[in-house]
Design a protein around this motif. Structure first.
Motif, PDB file in Angstrom:
ATOM      1  N   TRP A  57      13.588   7.018  -1.902  1.00 58.50           N
ATOM      2  CA  TRP A  57      12.354   6.525  -2.444  1.00 58.50           C
ATOM      3  C   TRP A  57      10.494   5.939  -0.827  1.00 58.50           C
ATOM      4  CZ3 TRP A  57      11.185   6.343  -6.837  1.00 58.50           C
ATOM      5  CH2 TRP A  57      11.206   5.595  -7.625  1.00 58.50           C
ATOM      6  N   ILE A  58      11.602   6.261   0.403  1.00 55.71           N
ATOM      7  CA  ILE A  58      10.801   6.169   1.185  1.00 55.71           C
ATOM      8  C   ILE A  58       9.580   7.833   0.960  1.00 55.71           C
ATOM      9  CG2 ILE A  58      10.637   5.873   3.248  1.00 55.71           C
ATOM     10  CD1 ILE A  58      12.432   4.135   4.095  1.00 55.71           C
ATOM     11  N   GLN A  59      10.537   8.995   0.952  1.00 55.46           N
ATOM     12  CA  GLN A  59       9.860   9.945   1.342  1.00 55.46           C
ATOM     13  C   GLN A  59       9.018  10.118  -0.200  1.00 55.46           C
ATOM     14  OE1 GLN A  59      12.557  13.386   1.263  1.00 55.46           O
ATOM     15  NE2 GLN A  59      11.588  14.280  -0.884  1.00 55.46           N
ATOM     16  N   ARG A  60       9.031   9.851  -1.252  1.00 51.29           N
ATOM     17  CA  ARG A  60       8.495   9.690  -2.508  1.00 51.29           C
ATOM     18  C   ARG A  60       7.092   8.973  -1.946  1.00 51.29           C
ATOM     19  NH1 ARG A  60      13.163   9.214  -7.465  1.00 51.29           N
ATOM     20  NH2 ARG A  60      13.180  10.590  -6.985  1.00 51.29           N
ATOM     21  N   ILE A  61       7.094   8.257  -1.981  1.00 53.74           N
ATOM     22  CA  ILE A  61       6.360   6.686  -1.213  1.00 53.74           C
ATOM     23  C   ILE A  61       5.200   7.576  -0.047  1.00 53.74           C
ATOM     24  CG2 ILE A  61       5.187   4.977  -0.475  1.00 53.74           C
ATOM     25  CD1 ILE A  61       7.948   3.424  -1.183  1.00 53.74           C
ATOM     26  N   GLN A  62       5.959   8.293   0.617  1.00 57.71           N
ATOM     27  CA  GLN A  62       4.914   8.760   1.625  1.00 57.71           C
ATOM     28  C   GLN A  62       4.406   9.915   1.462  1.00 57.71           C
ATOM     29  OE1 GLN A  62       8.204   9.762   4.478  1.00 57.71           O
ATOM     30  NE2 GLN A  62       7.449   7.427   6.196  1.00 57.71           N
ATOM     31  N   ASN A  63       5.243  10.383   0.381  1.00 56.16           N
ATOM     32  CA  ASN A  63       3.945  11.750  -0.888  1.00 56.16           C
ATOM     33  C   ASN A  63       2.562  11.628  -1.261  1.00 56.16           C
ATOM     34  OD1 ASN A  63       6.144  13.638   0.365  1.00 56.16           O
ATOM     35  ND2 ASN A  63       7.946  13.599  -1.446  1.00 56.16           N
ATOM     36  N   GLY A  64       2.528   9.713  -2.218  1.00 54.24           N
ATOM     37  CA  GLY A  64       1.950   9.399  -2.924  1.00 54.24           C
ATOM     38  C   GLY A  64       1.924   9.304  -4.046  1.00 54.24           C
ATOM     39  N   ASP A  69      -1.604  -0.995  -8.742  1.00 47.00           N
ATOM     40  CA  ASP A  69      -2.863  -2.025  -8.918  1.00 47.00           C
ATOM     41  C   ASP A  69      -3.425  -0.645  -8.668  1.00 47.00           C
ATOM     42  OD1 ASP A  69      -1.165  -3.828  -9.420  1.00 47.00           O
ATOM     43  OD2 ASP A  69      -1.720  -4.473  -7.554  1.00 47.00           O
ATOM     44  N   GLY A  70      -3.389   0.500  -9.614  1.00 48.33           N
ATOM     45  CA  GLY A  70      -4.375   1.798  -9.252  1.00 48.33           C
ATOM     46  C   GLY A  70      -4.878   2.599  -8.050  1.00 48.33           C
ATOM     47  N   GLU A  71      -3.998   2.487  -6.994  1.00 49.80           N
ATOM     48  CA  GLU A  71      -4.121   2.611  -5.383  1.00 49.80           C
ATOM     49  C   GLU A  71      -2.657   3.568  -4.837  1.00 49.80           C
ATOM     50  OE1 GLU A  71      -7.449   2.529  -4.528  1.00 49.80           O
ATOM     51  OE2 GLU A  71      -8.041   1.659  -5.856  1.00 49.80           O
ATOM     52  N   VAL A  72      -3.135   4.744  -4.490  1.00 53.68           N
ATOM     53  CA  VAL A  72      -2.367   5.341  -4.123  1.00 53.68           C
ATOM     54  C   VAL A  72      -1.271   5.288  -2.721  1.00 53.68           C
ATOM     55  CG1 VAL A  72      -0.843   7.657  -2.695  1.00 53.68           C
ATOM     56  CG2 VAL A  72      -2.660   7.414  -4.643  1.00 53.68           C
ATOM     57  N   VAL A  73      -0.747   4.176  -2.525  1.00 50.77           N
ATOM     58  CA  VAL A  73       0.308   3.926  -1.458  1.00 50.77           C
ATOM     59  C   VAL A  73       1.136   5.022  -0.741  1.00 50.77           C
ATOM     60  CG1 VAL A  73      -0.313   1.151  -2.107  1.00 50.77           C
ATOM     61  CG2 VAL A  73       1.728   2.624  -2.306  1.00 50.77           C
ATOM     62  N   LYS A  74       0.735   5.089   0.241  1.00 50.25           N
ATOM     63  CA  LYS A  74       2.279   5.680   1.942  1.00 50.25           C
ATOM     64  C   LYS A  74       2.913   4.793   2.865  1.00 50.25           C
ATOM     65  CE  LYS A  74      -0.812  10.025   0.792  1.00 50.25           C
ATOM     66  NZ  LYS A  74      -1.180  11.537   1.383  1.00 50.25           N
ATOM     67  N   ASP A  75       2.444   3.943   2.911  1.00 47.82           N
ATOM     68  CA  ASP A  75       3.483   3.612   3.366  1.00 47.82           C
ATOM     69  C   ASP A  75       4.483   2.323   2.911  1.00 47.82           C
ATOM     70  OD1 ASP A  75       4.183   1.050   5.137  1.00 47.82           O
ATOM     71  OD2 ASP A  75       2.876   0.101   5.967  1.00 47.82           O
ATOM     72  N   HIS A  76       6.406   2.311   3.196  1.00 48.43           N
ATOM     73  CA  HIS A  76       7.081   1.849   2.279  1.00 48.43           C
ATOM     74  C   HIS A  76       7.061  -0.037   2.538  1.00 48.43           C
ATOM     75  CE1 HIS A  76       8.428   3.379   5.888  1.00 48.43           C
ATOM     76  NE2 HIS A  76       9.355   1.774   6.203  1.00 48.43           N
ATOM     77  N   ASN A  77       6.511  -0.169   3.582  1.00 52.22           N
ATOM     78  CA  ASN A  77       6.668  -1.588   3.894  1.00 52.22           C
ATOM     79  C   ASN A  77       5.637  -2.047   3.231  1.00 52.22           C
ATOM     80  OD1 ASN A  77       8.847  -1.358   5.457  1.00 52.22           O
ATOM     81  ND2 ASN A  77       7.677  -0.434   7.167  1.00 52.22           N
TER      82      ASN A  77
END
Length: 382
Positions: A57-64, A69-77
């Protein structure tokens, strides 16, 4: 019987190289901790732990691939709050090779019966999200509606066949048909385990379902009634558990009749009428009686899977962050020979009439006389 007679009419469109990917939506409603805060990685790895491990899941988050709320996040924390709207975008992928052509066996205003090929999954799940029978139905009937201007009609399957099972699949074209057919199937299953044998074996049943199967070994008895319950156990790669023969399971009943014994090939061609609709029932019941289906990669004698460790989890994960496919066989694996050959049910508009649907038999599931009549070799196995 009304409706179109069986013909070589076919539906189906070739699959695109990649599917469209998927979008999974969530709204954060509550937290387990008193602080009312949690990180996006903790949220997904807790709620969807069967999809991917924490590192996945961290990998997926870092992949964008995650939006908050409509904004891409890349920080898993990144912290979530109550009411946060989340979207996980699963990237498009090439699904395994899958047949797409479907023969129409019967059709009227309420019902369409299709001859499903082995290898085609009925509903989306796992690797198969687009390459399913349901998708072909949607494509076909959406195209028909737009060209004729008729009111939209989107048939839906009212029961399932395993991916490796071929034969008749009933699909409802109207809400009323869907309700009636679902009640017919549920009624048949509900009779099993709560009445006398005559009642359980078909008296008063509205739907009759007859299969052909090729069983391993020589079945000595000409007819066998199997009443082994079917339950669920933990199994790697199957999030909701694997169906197996279990004394603690739900009632199930199958009637097996021998059609032909092949001593040279050590296999038996059987006809099976099921009185209930438990998942993988025929595969489990024939394995339970010591004659699993020829080529079945999963079930062995006794109605259980081949040796496995239910606590074993592969810590590695695939490119998209999800778990790798388990080393053990899973229910969707093909290789066995099972065919939904014949179905009888009441005409939905006139209960005094019967609709009988027959799906042509694959050569390997024909008796010697049937094969000779149809111009095929009587050899059951290559």
């Amino acid at each position: 019987m009304s409706g179109k007679p069986p013909s070589l009419k076919r539906i189906g469109l070739p699959w695109p190289e990649l599917n469209d990917g998927l979008a999974y939506k969530d709204v954060v409603s509550s937290f387990s901790s008193s602080s009312e805060l949690t990180t996006v990685s903790d949220f997904y790895s807790t709620k969807y732990k069967s999809s991917a491990p924490l590192l996945g899941w961290i990998q997926r988050i870092q992949n964008g691939q995650i939006q908050i709320d409509g904004e891409v996040v890349k920080d898993h924390n990144t912290l979530l709050r109550r009411g946060s709207k989340l979207v996980y975008h699963r990237l498009p992928w090439k699904e395994p090779d899958t047949p797409y052509s479907l023969e129409v066996l019967y059709e009227d205003n309420d019902l369409i019966a299709l001859n499903k090929p082995s290898g085609l999954q009925v509903l989306p799940g796992g690797l198969f999200q687009q390459r399913t029978l349901l998708t072909q139905l949607q494509w076909c009937f959406s195209k028909k509606d737009s060209s004729t201007g008729a009111r939209e009609s989107h048939p839906v399957p009212v029961h399932r066949l395993g991916r490796g099972t071929s034969g008749i699949l009933l699909c409802a074209k109207t809400k009323l048909a869907k309700t009636k057919l679902a009640s017919y199937f549920a009624e048949g299953t509900s009779l099993v385990g709560f009445g006398n044998l005559d009642q359980e074996c078909g008296t008063g049943r509205k739907i009759s379902k007859i299969y052909r199967a090729l069983a391993d070994g020589i079945v000595e008895e000409d007819e066998v009634v199997i009443k082994q319950p079917i339950g669920v156990v933990r199994y790697p790669g199957v999030a909701k558990g694997l169906y197996v023969a279990s004394s603690e399971g739900k009632p199930a009943l199958s009637k097996v009749a021998v059609l032909e014994r092949n001593m040279q090939r050590n296999c038996t061609l059987v006809k099976v009428e099921i009185q209930s609709g438990r998942p993988h029932q025929i595969r489990i019941h024939l394995a339970y009686m010591g004659h699993p289906l020829v080529g079945d990669p999963l079930y062995v004698a006794g109605g259980k899977p081949k040796c496995f460790d239910p606590d074993a989890v592969d810590s590695a994960f695939a490119e998209d962050g999800g778990y790798r496919r388990p080393n053990q066989a899973v229910p969707g694996d093909c290789g066995y020979h099972l065919h939904a050959h014949q179905v009888e049910l009441p005409n939905l508009l006139n209960l005094n009439k019967v609709v009988k649907v027959v799906a042509p038999l694959p050569p390997i599931l024909q008796t010697s006389s049937e094969a000779e009549e149809n111009g095929f070799s009587s050899c059951k196995l290559s």
